[in-house]
Design an enzyme around this catalytic site. Sequence first.
Site, PDB file in Angstrom:
ATOM      1  N   LYS A 158       0.831  -1.204   0.000  1.00 51.32           N
ATOM      2  CA  LYS A 158       0.000   0.000   0.000  1.00 51.32           C
ATOM      3  C   LYS A 158       0.873   1.266   0.000  1.00 51.32           C
ATOM      4  CE  LYS A 158      -3.853  -2.293  -0.028  1.00 51.32           C
ATOM      5  NZ  LYS A 158      -3.359  -3.672  -0.128  1.00 51.32           N
ATOM      6  N   ASN A 159       0.224   2.446  -0.089  1.00 47.96           N
ATOM      7  CA  ASN A 159       1.009   3.686  -0.256  1.00 47.96           C
ATOM      8  C   ASN A 159       1.868   4.003   0.965  1.00 47.96           C
ATOM      9  OD1 ASN A 159      -0.565   3.588  -2.520  1.00 47.96           O
ATOM     10  ND2 ASN A 159      -0.769   5.812  -2.668  1.00 47.96           N
TER      11      ASN A 159
END
Length: 399
Positions: A198-199
């Site tokens: 994920k970011n």
Amino acid sequence: MNLSSEQKYLPFTRPSLDEETISAVVEVLRSGWLSTGPQVKNFEESLAEYLNTNNTHRTSSVSRVVKSFTSATEALEVALRVCGIGPGDEVITPSFSFVATSNVILKIGATPVFVDVDLGTRNLKLEDIPKVITQKTKAIMPVHFAGRSVDLQELYYYANKFNLRVIEDAAHAIGSSWQGEKIGSRGDIVVFSFHPNKNITTIEGGAISIDANRSTEIKEIELHRFHGIIKDADNNTDVLIAGGKSNLSDVAACVGVGQLKQLDRFNQRRKELVELYYKLLSVTEKQRSLLQLPLYPQDQLNREGHSWHMFTPLLNLKKLKITRQEFISSMHKLGIGVGIHYPAIHLFELYGKLGYKRGDFPNTEEIGATTITLPLFPAMEDSDVHRVCAAINTLFSTH
Ligand SMILES: Cc1ncc(COP(=O)(O)O)c(C=O)c1O
């Protein structure tokens, strides 16, 4: 693998951990306190502060509380439970997502009711919601796919109209915003993921963002997260529900604190890389006919608010002479990782048992069969994007 000596394998995603964060984690490891403690408190407060500030178009003064979890999957399940959803209830959700989104609905004994997605945005077709409403519908669980926000005005219009709870699956959308307001800075219950792809990451982890005024539900979240245990001021323990065990560790939270400081920079870099992909992949007629890029956000605020968790074009397999798997294997041979996000959920065996079948959601099926995820992570160089696009062009010219 046909890699020249100076070319390294380029995965489709890779987390970026800086030395400062690594040193901070070492300190936590030496501190003698590894499980939930001061780092978790710091991470939750920092994330709440992040969500509560920098909203260019804030419409409400309500602030948010963040509760962290060992995964978004756990957080989504707890969110459903806190909304009182259970056996006999229906939850509207896309069949186009990671399977966790609908699995948690099944796991608590409710029924996922699928709606198709838009081919361009890959987000739930909100206008189809009224078609599937029944007496049993209790909630909508949309996904902000790849960091592109669902239209929140329309989403909450339908939620209010049909008196439904909303659990936003924002696993992809940390740092995204809609019309200048951060995802998770408003709305009913919003769930983030911090899985390593994920970011930002906490190694594994997730979080719920909820309105700070909802004190009863916030307490319930805490009960579900840790065995249903409460303690009074004198440290006397009682147990109110048969809760679960999904509290984040201080080691994981420490990673999250370091990552959060870099989130806006990470997302800015993702945006630059995606701009380059658009520029390089829509040059020739051949490219445009063989590769359908995700719809470029036209509205400026929403363009700025897209956190580009992934870049996922569709292959035109009707025109190409190779299968998707052959395309992926050929890219792999050139040292480039390509992923698939996601196959249609309603076509999995488990969901067939609910009566879903091929043909039910044409856009989801088309995306599921043709989508590819190209490399995108903040540490990538512009030259990496050039390399990916050159490899695609070579494959297109021979197939
Ligand atoms: C849309 C979506 N929802 C939920 C999840 C579950 O997240 P986690 O791995 O943190 O449980 C993911 C994970 O990839 C996801 O992509």
